[in-house]
Write an enzyme that holds these catalytic residues in place. Structure first.
Site, PDB file in Angstrom:
ATOM      1  N   HIS A  17       0.834  -1.207   0.000  1.00  0.00           N
ATOM      2  CA  HIS A  17       0.000   0.000   0.000  1.00  0.00           C
ATOM      3  C   HIS A  17       0.873   1.263   0.000  1.00  0.00           C
ATOM      4  O   HIS A  17       0.679   2.164  -0.832  1.00  0.00           O
ATOM      5  CB  HIS A  17      -0.912  -0.009   1.228  1.00  0.00           C
ATOM      6  CG  HIS A  17      -1.843   1.150   1.305  1.00  0.00           C
ATOM      7  ND1 HIS A  17      -3.117   1.127   0.777  1.00  0.00           N
ATOM      8  CD2 HIS A  17      -1.686   2.391   1.844  1.00  0.00           C
ATOM      9  CE1 HIS A  17      -3.694   2.293   0.987  1.00  0.00           C
ATOM     10  NE2 HIS A  17      -2.850   3.081   1.638  1.00  0.00           N
ATOM     11  N   GLU A  18       1.817   1.311   0.924  1.00  0.00           N
ATOM     12  CA  GLU A  18       2.667   2.501   1.035  1.00  0.00           C
ATOM     13  C   GLU A  18       3.601   2.646  -0.165  1.00  0.00           C
ATOM     14  O   GLU A  18       3.985   3.759  -0.531  1.00  0.00           O
ATOM     15  CB  GLU A  18       3.471   2.460   2.336  1.00  0.00           C
ATOM     16  CG  GLU A  18       2.632   2.462   3.607  1.00  0.00           C
ATOM     17  CD  GLU A  18       1.676   3.644   3.682  1.00  0.00           C
ATOM     18  OE1 GLU A  18       2.008   4.722   3.153  1.00  0.00           O
ATOM     19  OE2 GLU A  18       0.585   3.486   4.264  1.00  0.00           O
ATOM     20  N   HIS A  21       2.034   4.894  -2.760  1.00  0.00           N
ATOM     21  CA  HIS A  21       2.228   6.324  -2.465  1.00  0.00           C
ATOM     22  C   HIS A  21       3.664   6.752  -2.786  1.00  0.00           C
ATOM     23  O   HIS A  21       3.891   7.802  -3.402  1.00  0.00           O
ATOM     24  CB  HIS A  21       1.953   6.601  -0.982  1.00  0.00           C
ATOM     25  CG  HIS A  21       0.535   6.396  -0.565  1.00  0.00           C
ATOM     26  ND1 HIS A  21      -0.536   6.930  -1.249  1.00  0.00           N
ATOM     27  CD2 HIS A  21       0.004   5.715   0.498  1.00  0.00           C
ATOM     28  CE1 HIS A  21      -1.659   6.592  -0.628  1.00  0.00           C
ATOM     29  NE2 HIS A  21      -1.357   5.855   0.419  1.00  0.00           N
TER      30      HIS A  21
END
Length: 501
Positions: A17-18, A21
């Site tokens: 997920h990170e 980003h």
């Protein structure tokens, strides 16, 4: 070992997920100060050219901290150009969206090898009711339901929802490895009464005629914890009504689905060195009850939870099924190869076997795609179903909060623990579902979540007016406080469920 699995899985899911980003921030030349997995004090960190990579104590989340993201003043003009809020709204939108998008895509990618290697679980037919639409259409025990009205049957609820419409349905079943189409029309079945009688006397037979002399049998539910006299066409039954459940009239086709099989997955020991059942043994009878599949095991478990003077009754129109409770020593007949063996075991011991995960074989069939193209198609549709189900569950949760619908970190640890006992396929499936759910959850338009930040970017793109970053960060901080309170509350509920509170 379960804790290690849990930490590794949660860390991997958060990292993906990170990473979304982080990569999009780098793509748009935003300076990333920290890439962190977990919250709280750091366990260790590695300093890169611009970014510090941290692993923190509590693996319940993560973050990518970008320059200027917290609204701080940046004096250096060159550095200011690398800050998050110096970038146009559409770039900030994509940086924020990338996290949930990577999570969801990771789930889709993970489902493909699962489908290729193990296939997909589909509902199997455990029983076919005589004279039902299912029997008339030619359905048999052991058939696998592949689809209903062109919807892949990833879950029994898909089948039930289509049947409840009361309209003709098109089933595709798998029998002996071959697909076959059947058309049948659901039939409206009357309401069902399921109840338990303590200190039961008599034997029920035929239709229920009266309750305590009242010919309106629907009043039965009014006598819970009271002594009742039930007149049937073929006999009278007396006892204390301890439990009562009424299932409304509904459309059905007359099938029940498979679950656990009455086959032992491993040797069962009564005490050290003394086995009672061997791996591969099949239960064929317990006392007076034939055991063929999952539904029989469900009834058997109900009987084992009750005493000998207790009776379980199920009434549907003129159809009646009833069983007496089991206690003390019970006779179990098993098939071991070509031999039939009888064993006497304590009812409590047999009940414990049925309650313990991973002692019985799974009776849920799996369908393995014929070729890679079909595997891709099925894995994508399976992920679509998980995605839509997660979104629907979240919507229902916020409309009508039911705490039993949600689990937190402690609950997830329990799910992962159960999956690890089942096998690699179950673990990978749980990971895929978790990562898709994480992506969907983060798209909720709540402050502190990615969805909340996306809303701010969209508003700016539409109005062409930028909100003060410091004001936005205050809103996100308040949202973070709310989410932490919610997290602690859900954790408390998880612990309560574990302790039976």
């Amino acid at each position: 070992m379960v804790i290690v699995y849990f930490i590794l899985i949660l860390t991997g899911v958060i990292m993906v997920h990170e990473l979304g980003h982080y990569l999009f921030a780098r793509l748009f030349k935003v300076k990333v100060l920290e890439f962190a997995i977990g919250f709280g004090p750091k366990i260790f960190s590695v300093k890169g050219r611009e970014t510090t990579f941290r692993l923190n104590v509590f693996p319940i989340g993560g973050y990518v901290r970008m320059l200027g993201e917290e609204g701080e003043e940046i004096a250096d003009e060159e550095e200011k150009e690398k800050s998050f809020y110096a970038k146009p709204a559409w770039q900030r939108f994509l940086i924020t969206l990338a996290g949930p998008l990577f999570s969801i895509l990771a789930g889709y990618l993970l489902f493909l090898p699962i489908t290729l290697n193990w296939g997909i679980a589909l509902p199997g037919i455990d029983e076919v009711v005589p004279g039902s639409p299912a029997e008339e259409a030619g359905l048999r025990r052991g058939d696998i339901i592949y689809s209903i009205n062109d919807k892949i049957a990833f879950d029994t609820s898909i089948i039930s929802n289509e049947i409840q419409k009361g309209l003709p349905v098109e089933l595709v079943i798998i029998r002996n490895g071959e697909k076959k189409s059947l058309r049948l029309t659901p039939r409206m079945y009357p309401e069902t009464y399921e109840f338990v009688l303590e200190s039961a006397e008599g034997t029920p037979s035929g239709k229920l005629v009266s309750v305590n002399g009242n010919r309106d049998t629907s009043v039965l539910k009014e006598f819970v914890n009271e002594y009742v006299v039930l007149e049937f066409e073929g006999g009278t039954v007396k006892g204390i009504l301890k439990q009562f459940n009424e299932i409304p009239a509904r459309y059905m086709i007359g099938i029940s689905f498979s679950g656990l099989a009455p086959v032992f997955k491993k040797d069962i020991y009564f005490k050290e060195g003394l086995f009672v059942f061997k791996k591969g043994d099949r239960i064929v009878r317990v006392e007076d009850q034939e055991i063929e599949g999952w539904q029989d095991l469900v009834v058997l478990y109900q009987r084992l939870t009750l005493g000998k003077d207790t009776m379980i009754v199920s009434l549907q129109g003129e159809n009646i099924e009833w069983w007496r409770g089991l206690s003390g020593s019970v006779r179990v007949v098993i098939k071991r190869g070509d031999s039939t063996i009888e064993k006497n075991v304590e009812a409590s011991f047999l009940k414990n076997i049925l309650e313990t995960p991973d002692l019985l074989e799974m009776g849920v069939p799996r369908y393995k795609p014929k070729n890679p193209l079909e595997a891709v198609n099925l894995s994508v549709k399976a992920c679509n179903y998980v995605l839509l189900t997660t979104a629907s569950s979240l919507k229902n949760f916020f409309r009508n909060v039911q705490t039993g619908q949600i689990v937190g970190v402690v609950g997830l640890a329990g799910v992962i623990s159960a999956a690890s006992k089942t096998g690699l396929e179950a673990v990978l499936t749980v990971v895929a579902v978790i990562t898709i759910s994480l992506g969907v959850l983060n798209l909720l338009p709540l402050p502190a979540l990615d969805g909340g930040r996306i809303i701010f970017s969209l508003v700016e793109m539409i109005t062409r007016k930028k909100l003060n970053p410091q004001v936005e960060n205050i809103i996100h901080f308040l949202g973070f406080i709310f989410l932490m309170i919610l997290f602690l509350y859900i954790t408390f509920l998880d612990i309560g469920r574990m302790m039976g509170i």
